[in-house]
Design a protein around this motif. Structure first.
Motif, PDB file in Angstrom:
ATOM      1  N   MET A 225       0.834  -1.197   0.000  1.00  0.00           N
ATOM      2  CA  MET A 225       0.000   0.000   0.000  1.00  0.00           C
ATOM      3  C   MET A 225       0.873   1.252   0.000  1.00  0.00           C
ATOM      4  O   MET A 225       0.568   2.241  -0.665  1.00  0.00           O
ATOM      5  N   ARG A 226       1.988   1.201   0.743  1.00  0.00           N
ATOM      6  CA  ARG A 226       2.920   2.334   0.724  1.00  0.00           C
ATOM      7  C   ARG A 226       3.539   2.486  -0.665  1.00  0.00           C
ATOM      8  O   ARG A 226       3.702   3.601  -1.171  1.00  0.00           O
ATOM      9  N   LEU A 227       3.894   1.347  -1.273  1.00  0.00           N
ATOM     10  CA  LEU A 227       4.473   1.395  -2.610  1.00  0.00           C
ATOM     11  C   LEU A 227       3.454   1.922  -3.612  1.00  0.00           C
ATOM     12  O   LEU A 227       3.796   2.661  -4.539  1.00  0.00           O
ATOM     13  N   TYR A 228       2.187   1.559  -3.406  1.00  0.00           N
ATOM     14  CA  TYR A 228       1.127   2.062  -4.281  1.00  0.00           C
ATOM     15  C   TYR A 228       1.085   3.587  -4.243  1.00  0.00           C
ATOM     16  O   TYR A 228       0.931   4.242  -5.281  1.00  0.00           O
ATOM     17  N   ASN A 229       1.225   4.164  -3.055  1.00  0.00           N
ATOM     18  CA  ASN A 229       1.204   5.621  -2.935  1.00  0.00           C
ATOM     19  C   ASN A 229       2.387   6.252  -3.659  1.00  0.00           C
ATOM     20  O   ASN A 229       2.262   7.311  -4.278  1.00  0.00           O
ATOM     21  N   HIS A 230       3.549   5.589  -3.579  1.00  0.00           N
ATOM     22  CA  HIS A 230       4.709   6.081  -4.327  1.00  0.00           C
ATOM     23  C   HIS A 230       4.449   5.986  -5.829  1.00  0.00           C
ATOM     24  O   HIS A 230       4.768   6.902  -6.590  1.00  0.00           O
ATOM     25  N   ILE A 429      12.139   5.430  -6.740  1.00  0.00           N
ATOM     26  CA  ILE A 429      11.444   4.454  -5.895  1.00  0.00           C
ATOM     27  C   ILE A 429      10.648   3.477  -6.756  1.00  0.00           C
ATOM     28  O   ILE A 429      10.639   2.266  -6.498  1.00  0.00           O
ATOM     29  N   TYR A 430       9.985   3.994  -7.782  1.00  0.00           N
ATOM     30  CA  TYR A 430       9.209   3.121  -8.667  1.00  0.00           C
ATOM     31  C   TYR A 430      10.102   2.048  -9.280  1.00  0.00           C
ATOM     32  O   TYR A 430       9.733   0.868  -9.347  1.00  0.00           O
ATOM     33  N   ASN A 431      11.264   2.439  -9.719  1.00  0.00           N
ATOM     34  CA  ASN A 431      12.164   1.505 -10.392  1.00  0.00           C
ATOM     35  C   ASN A 431      12.881   0.560  -9.433  1.00  0.00           C
ATOM     36  O   ASN A 431      13.543  -0.377  -9.875  1.00  0.00           O
ATOM     37  N   SER A 432      12.733   0.794  -8.135  1.00  0.00           N
ATOM     38  CA  SER A 432      13.367  -0.090  -7.160  1.00  0.00           C
ATOM     39  C   SER A 432      12.631  -1.416  -7.035  1.00  0.00           C
ATOM     40  O   SER A 432      13.172  -2.392  -6.521  1.00  0.00           O
ATOM     41  N   LYS A 433      11.379  -1.464  -7.496  1.00  0.00           N
ATOM     42  CA  LYS A 433      10.608  -2.706  -7.440  1.00  0.00           C
ATOM     43  C   LYS A 433      10.721  -3.432  -8.764  1.00  0.00           C
ATOM     44  O   LYS A 433      10.464  -2.867  -9.824  1.00  0.00           O
ATOM     45  N   ASP A 434      11.104  -4.689  -8.693  1.00  0.00           N
ATOM     46  CA  ASP A 434      11.289  -5.490  -9.899  1.00  0.00           C
ATOM     47  C   ASP A 434       9.979  -5.630 -10.663  1.00  0.00           C
ATOM     48  O   ASP A 434       8.904  -5.758 -10.065  1.00  0.00           O
ATOM     49  N   ILE A 435      10.068  -5.623 -11.967  1.00  0.00           N
ATOM     50  CA  ILE A 435       8.875  -5.707 -12.809  1.00  0.00           C
ATOM     51  C   ILE A 435       8.095  -6.990 -12.563  1.00  0.00           C
ATOM     52  O   ILE A 435       6.868  -7.027 -12.676  1.00  0.00           O
ATOM     53  N   ASN A 436       8.789  -8.063 -12.187  1.00  0.00           N
ATOM     54  CA  ASN A 436       8.115  -9.335 -11.949  1.00  0.00           C
ATOM     55  C   ASN A 436       7.262  -9.320 -10.686  1.00  0.00           C
ATOM     56  O   ASN A 436       6.451 -10.222 -10.467  1.00  0.00           O
ATOM     57  N   GLU A 437       7.452  -8.310  -9.838  1.00  0.00           N
ATOM     58  CA  GLU A 437       6.657  -8.191  -8.624  1.00  0.00           C
ATOM     59  C   GLU A 437       5.383  -7.387  -8.859  1.00  0.00           C
ATOM     60  O   GLU A 437       4.569  -7.228  -7.954  1.00  0.00           O
ATOM     61  N   ARG A 438       5.212  -6.892 -10.060  1.00  0.00           N
ATOM     62  CA  ARG A 438       4.023  -6.100 -10.382  1.00  0.00           C
ATOM     63  C   ARG A 438       3.057  -6.921 -11.240  1.00  0.00           C
ATOM     64  O   ARG A 438       3.484  -7.750 -12.039  1.00  0.00           O
ATOM     65  N   LYS A 439       1.778  -6.680 -11.040  1.00  0.00           N
ATOM     66  CA  LYS A 439       0.760  -7.390 -11.811  1.00  0.00           C
ATOM     67  C   LYS A 439       0.563  -6.679 -13.145  1.00  0.00           C
ATOM     68  O   LYS A 439      -0.295  -5.811 -13.291  1.00  0.00           O
ATOM     69  N   LEU A 440       1.395  -7.050 -14.096  1.00  0.00           N
ATOM     70  CA  LEU A 440       1.387  -6.411 -15.403  1.00  0.00           C
ATOM     71  C   LEU A 440       1.361  -7.458 -16.496  1.00  0.00           C
ATOM     72  O   LEU A 440       1.697  -8.623 -16.271  1.00  0.00           O
ATOM     73  N   ILE A 441       0.970  -7.036 -17.677  1.00  0.00           N
ATOM     74  CA  ILE A 441       1.112  -7.893 -18.845  1.00  0.00           C
ATOM     75  C   ILE A 441       2.594  -7.910 -19.200  1.00  0.00           C
ATOM     76  O   ILE A 441       3.219  -6.863 -19.346  1.00  0.00           O
ATOM     77  N   LYS A 442       3.149  -9.083 -19.303  1.00  0.00           N
ATOM     78  CA  LYS A 442       4.586  -9.207 -19.554  1.00  0.00           C
ATOM     79  C   LYS A 442       4.852  -9.184 -21.064  1.00  0.00           C
ATOM     80  O   LYS A 442       4.738 -10.190 -21.755  1.00  0.00           O
ATOM     81  N   PHE A 443       5.175  -8.004 -21.566  1.00  0.00           N
ATOM     82  CA  PHE A 443       5.517  -7.858 -22.977  1.00  0.00           C
ATOM     83  C   PHE A 443       6.924  -8.399 -23.234  1.00  0.00           C
ATOM     84  O   PHE A 443       7.771  -8.415 -22.336  1.00  0.00           O
ATOM     85  N   ASP A 444       7.167  -8.798 -24.461  1.00  0.00           N
ATOM     86  CA  ASP A 444       8.530  -9.094 -24.893  1.00  0.00           C
ATOM     87  C   ASP A 444       9.157  -7.762 -25.291  1.00  0.00           C
ATOM     88  O   ASP A 444       8.879  -7.217 -26.361  1.00  0.00           O
ATOM     89  N   THR A 445       9.985  -7.223 -24.417  1.00  0.00           N
ATOM     90  CA  THR A 445      10.532  -5.874 -24.622  1.00  0.00           C
ATOM     91  C   THR A 445      11.939  -5.886 -25.212  1.00  0.00           C
ATOM     92  O   THR A 445      12.576  -4.838 -25.287  1.00  0.00           O
ATOM     93  N   SER A 446      12.427  -7.043 -25.616  1.00  0.00           N
ATOM     94  CA  SER A 446      13.823  -7.134 -26.071  1.00  0.00           C
ATOM     95  C   SER A 446      14.113  -6.190 -27.237  1.00  0.00           C
ATOM     96  O   SER A 446      15.130  -5.478 -27.234  1.00  0.00           O
ATOM     97  N   SER A 447      13.230  -6.159 -28.232  1.00  0.00           N
ATOM     98  CA  SER A 447      13.469  -5.276 -29.382  1.00  0.00           C
ATOM     99  C   SER A 447      13.277  -3.810 -28.988  1.00  0.00           C
ATOM    100  O   SER A 447      13.981  -2.929 -29.493  1.00  0.00           O
ATOM    101  N   TRP A 448      12.343  -3.549 -28.076  1.00  0.00           N
ATOM    102  CA  TRP A 448      12.127  -2.178 -27.610  1.00  0.00           C
ATOM    103  C   TRP A 448      13.382  -1.657 -26.918  1.00  0.00           C
ATOM    104  O   TRP A 448      13.809  -0.519 -27.153  1.00  0.00           O
ATOM    105  N   GLU A 449      13.935  -2.491 -26.055  1.00  0.00           N
ATOM    106  CA  GLU A 449      15.092  -2.072 -25.275  1.00  0.00           C
ATOM    107  C   GLU A 449      16.314  -1.850 -26.169  1.00  0.00           C
ATOM    108  O   GLU A 449      17.128  -0.955 -25.912  1.00  0.00           O
ATOM    109  N   LYS A 450      16.414  -2.648 -27.216  1.00  0.00           N
ATOM    110  CA  LYS A 450      17.517  -2.458 -28.161  1.00  0.00           C
ATOM    111  C   LYS A 450      17.381  -1.108 -28.857  1.00  0.00           C
ATOM    112  O   LYS A 450      18.363  -0.358 -28.995  1.00  0.00           O
ATOM    113  N   ASP A 451      16.162  -0.791 -29.278  1.00  0.00           N
ATOM    114  CA  ASP A 451      15.920   0.507 -29.917  1.00  0.00           C
ATOM    115  C   ASP A 451      16.160   1.648 -28.935  1.00  0.00           C
ATOM    116  O   ASP A 451      16.668   2.715 -29.313  1.00  0.00           O
TER     117      ASP A 451
END
Length: 530
Positions: A225-230, A429-451
């Motif tokens: 809940m604290r992280l949500y506020n951040h 602070i937002y970036n301190s939490k790993d993406i795998n700990e968030r309830k998100l759609i897991k896109f394949d970002t490999s090509s995005w990150e290369k660009d």
């Protein structure tokens, strides 16, 4: 016997026994795909089209719709939260076990909330006798023993007016509460043992009971809940739009009625809800829906089909997009494809997930020394405007027009600096939490990150990273500076003549980013919104 769950999510044996009881009960007869060919109970479905639980979601939705119709509940589909009401009405025992601890609790509104704990503690002068999550029957009997039977009856008729048809069952306290436990209290004096979520679970209820919900449910744990506020602050400051105008209107909220058709309670102060959630990348615009605090909180990051229609009306009326630049291509390619709440939910999840990539991309630029250019996204100059409204209705936050007056003072300069500091702090602070700990759609970002690495490479070679520019990153990352000291230094950087010189370079960087995110948005729309 089939196994259910995995790891720390293994269900209690009471819960497994309960699943077998429910799936074979006549009240749930005809539930689509209730038992698979392997004999395993298919307890869960999901509206997420990208999940393995989606296949029978629509069929179960229709089952609950038919059940609500049979019960003559007002509305159509799942309007007015009629599925949740149906789940409580058809439950064969009125109690179920928590998936984690196995404790049986009422499925209905049968437990003391914080509001009732405070109220009855004050009335009786005994804070030691009442507590949150307390069985309401126990609490009511204690109140009666202190204040008397008539005082209890007067109290219940005052705070539970929606249960007036059941008052003839008083003073039989247990009968009164149990028989009316399906009815939500508009004053939030009483909480349910289980939150309802049909058609997601076969019986229509969340896995966790009130006993374990706050401690074990990841979304409700204090740390999260604290992280949500951040997160909320990160979304707010890194969204496009006139934050000062939106904030000025938000702070004008007064007494009014909750606009949620299932609630509509009168409140001393409405809780303005962004029709387009900023967590999904919508702009900060002066366009709010007046809700009560609990309805606003329950909405979370989701937007409904009705919200989409309202946002499209706003765009048609103003001639301006409601979406920030980083999600605009995704929004524009999908907004006319939304035909129901399921489509809206999918789009909200897609936009929220793209927002995650956006914030992580900004942090990479910050880490590579481009804080001075990123600061332009924050439009700190808006701090110097005083905003007034004409024809404002503080109950609905509707207005005829607004006026902006520029007046730069020491106070507004301090506010501008503070906003910049907080925005970068929240980004970190937002970036301190790993993406795998968030309830998100897991896109394949490999090509995005290369660009994106190519964008950073270009910016490093062609955009200024001189000594003056590096001062920004030094100030913002200095852990030895107090907030006050940091604000003073940021204020000086904003006033420095070089700050305006960097603006041309900012637009070059922004053009690169817009092109990058437009390409991504178009691809996501093509892949998911078919």
């Amino acid at each position: 016997m089939a196994k259910y769950g995995r790891g720390k999510f293994l269900p209690h044996q009471n819960y497994i026994d309960y699943m077998h009881f429910i799936v074979n009960h006549k009240n749930y007869s005809g539930m689509p795909n209730a038992i698979g060919e392997d004999g395993r109970i298919n307890w869960q479905v999901s509206s997420g089209k990208t999940t393995s639980f989606y296949e029978y979601y629509q069929a179960r939705f229709e089952w609950w719709e038919k059940k609500a119709d049979e019960l003559n509940l007002p509305g159509t589909g799942n309007s007015n939260k009629r599925f949740s009401l149906a789940a409580r009405l058809i439950h064969p025992t009125g109690q179920r076990p928590c998936r984690l601890c196995g404790k049986y609790q009422y499925v209905g509104y049968m437990y003391v909330s914080h509001n009732l704990y405070k109220r009855w503690s004050k009335i009786t002068g005994r804070e030691d006798l009442f507590f949150k999550k307390q069985n309401i029957i126990e609490a009511a009997n204690i109140f009666k023993s202190i204040m008397g039977e008539q005082a209890l009856i007067n109290e219940l008729t005052t705070i539970f007016p929606e249960r007036k048809d059941y008052f003839n069952r008083l003073p039989n306290i247990e009968d009164f509460f149990v028989s009316s436990s399906h009815i939500k209290n508009n004053g939030n004096y009483i909480s349910p043992g289980f939150m309802a979520n049909p058609p997601d679970r076969l019986d229509g209820f969340h896995d966790y009971g009130i006993c374990c919900r706050k401690e074990k449910d990841p979304g409700r744990h204090d740390d999260n809940m604290r992280l949500y506020n951040h997160d909320r602050r990160a979304f707010m400051w890194w969204s496009e739009g006139d934050w000062a105008l939106a904030d000025a209107l938000y702070n004008k909220a007064g007494a009014g009625k909750c606009a949620d058709p299932d609630c509509q309670k009168e409140v001393e102060k409405i809780s303005p809800d962004h029709v387009g959630p900023i967590s999904c990348g919508f702009k900060q615009i002066p366009f709010f829906k007046p809700l009560c605090a609990s309805c606003n909180s329950a909405k979370n990051r989701r937007f409904s089909y009705q919200d989409v229609k309202e946002l499209l009306k706003y765009e048609n009326y103003t001639g301006d997009s409601v979406a920030s630049w980083q999600v605009r291509a995704l929004w524009d390619n999908c907004k006319h494809l939304v035909k129901n709440d399921d489509d809206s939910k999918l789009l909200s999840n897609l936009m929220r997930s793209l927002q995650d990539y956006y914030l992580r991309s900004l942090y990479k630029l910050f880490s590579n020394g481009f804080a001075h250019l990123l600061s332009y996204f924050l439009t700190p100059e808006y701090a110097h405007y005083k905003i007034t409204f004409e024809g404002l209705n503080t109950s609905t936050l509707e207005y005829e027009r607004y006026y902006k007056t520029f007046k730069k003072t020491k106070s507004t300069s301090s506010l501008a600096a503070r906003i910049v500091r907080i925005a970068f702090e929240e980004l970190e602070i937002y970036n301190s939490k790993d993406i795998n700990e968030r309830k998100l759609i897991k896109f394949d970002t490999s090509s995005w990150e290369k660009d994106f690495e190519n964008i950073i490479s270009y910016a490093t070679k062609n955009l200024s990273l001189d000594e003056e520019a590096s001062k920004w990153n030094k100030v913002l990352t200095d852990k030895n500076l107090s907030s006050t000291e940091k604000d003073k230094k940021i204020s000086s950087l904003l006033e420095d003549k070089n700050y305006e010189v960097y603006k041309k370079q900012f637009y070059i960087l922004k053009d690169l980013l817009v092109e990058h995110f437009n390409k991504i948005g178009e691809q996501i729309a093509k892949d998911y919104m078919k």
